[in-house]
Enzyme design. Structure first.
Site: not given
Length: 351
Positions: A16, A75, A93, A98, A194, A219, A268, A303, A306
């Site tokens: 991408r 990324k 991230h 993380q 969403g 929820t 995550d 993944i 994606l």
């Protein structure tokens, strides 16, 4: 002059790009300088960028870019120990605990650079200005169904790859599901209103999969959620954050259930806020399914890039959403960029 440096992606299976040639032309017309690195794998060809006025550089040469260049990728970067001195736009991230996030922030602190995290580019109401969510959901639901089809064959899902377009994906997946000879499974989607959930629901609808669609109302009570175990497939389409309830507890491995495949699109597992407690690591293109229980079988697919399964469609969608914000890069102290910088400053101060 504001200088945007569009780097080549360095993650495997990442084709991408976050700006189109039309976007480069718009920036150039507004007085920006734009450099685009050559990439042998980028889904969109290089020549339109050159024709739009971009300077062309070799892949990876952002490391030698002028100090004032703003380096733009999608990324996260390899953690090679080199301090990061530039201002970077990417998905870092790094703010939710993380595993590699703290190390990334240390490299920024050591180099004096800054992270403008794409996930935290938000408007005054806190809504993200650009997201790959729709195509993440779409591709994630496709991989989920591939995992289910493999289970019907007594197998586990094999490698997945890039598709030339949406039609090619649907044709292959439809044939794979038909070959099982089984009725389509049922799926529960949380976050269905969403962008991610909409993409997941659209793929399921295209494949004839009946879906139960939940959002905040369903929820709000905080759980437990036995309905998740009552469906064969479950798609988590909401971002993990403080206060997110647990949708799949660790006990789900051995609890009575119909559930056999979980698609954690938000992906995550190393975050303390993850609502899926039956797995602890992401999956990848070579091995998209992680088997977390054998009898009865339970696979997780998670993944984290994606949308790159459909790189042309997802790049065009995201770049169109993001361009208005890129046009404001000459005012980094305010608006979406100022808010993203404040988020970085808050987190980097803690390392």
């Amino acid at each position: 002059m504001t200088h945007l440096w569009v780097r080549a992606e360095e993650r495997p299976n990442e084709e991408r790009v976050g700006i189109l040639a039309e976007g480069v032309k718009a920036l150039r017309d507004a007085g920006f300088r734009v450099t685009v690195e050559n990439s042998p794998v980028r889904a969109l060809p290089l020549e339109p960028y050159r024709a739009a006025g971009a300077e062309i550089a070799e892949a990876g040469s952002w490391r030698q870019a002028p100090d004032d260049a703003i380096v733009f990728g999608l990324k996260e970067l390899p953690l090679d120990g080199q301090p990061l001195r530039h201002r970077h736009i990417m998905f870092g991230h790094a703010y939710k605990g993380q595993a590699d996030g703290r190390e990334l922030l240390k490299l920024f602190k050591a180099g004096g650079g800054a992270l403008y995290d794409l996930e935290y580019l938000v408007d005054e109401s806190g809504r993200r200005v650009a997201a790959f969510g729709y195509w993440a959901g779409y591709a994630g639901a496709a991989v989920l169904l591939k995992c289910w089809a493999a289970q019907q064959r007594g197998d586990i899902c094999g490698p997945v790859g890039v598709y030339s377009g949406q039609a090619a994906l649907l044709e292959e997946l439809g044939a794979e599901l038909a070959a099982t000879g089984r009725a389509r499974p049922s799926a529960l989607i949380i976050g269905a209103m969403g962008r991610v959930g909409t993409g997941s629901a659209d793929l399921c609808e295209a494949m004839g999969v009946a879906t139960t669609r939940w959002d905040m109302e369903e929820t709000a009570h905080g759980g437990p959620f036995p309905e998740v175990l009552g469906h064969e497939l479950f798609l988590n389409c909401i971002l993990a954050r403080p206060g997110t309830p647990v949708f799949v507890p660790a006990s789900a491995k051995t609890d009575p259930r119909k559930l056999s495949v979980i698609g954690d699109i938000s992906c995550d597992p190393s975050s303390a806020f993850s609502p899926i407690k039956v797995y602890d690591r992401v999956t990848d293109w070579a091995a998209p399914a992680l088997r977390v229980h054998d009898d009865p079988v339970l696979d997780v697919t998670a993944i984290d890039n994606l949308p790159s399964m459909l790189p042309a469609e997802s790049s065009e969608d995201f770049a169109t959403q993001l361009l208005p914000s890129l046009m404001g890069l000459d005012k980094l102290e305010s608006g979406v960029w100022g808010r993203a910088k404040a988020e970085f400053d808050r987190h980097v101060a803690e390392v």
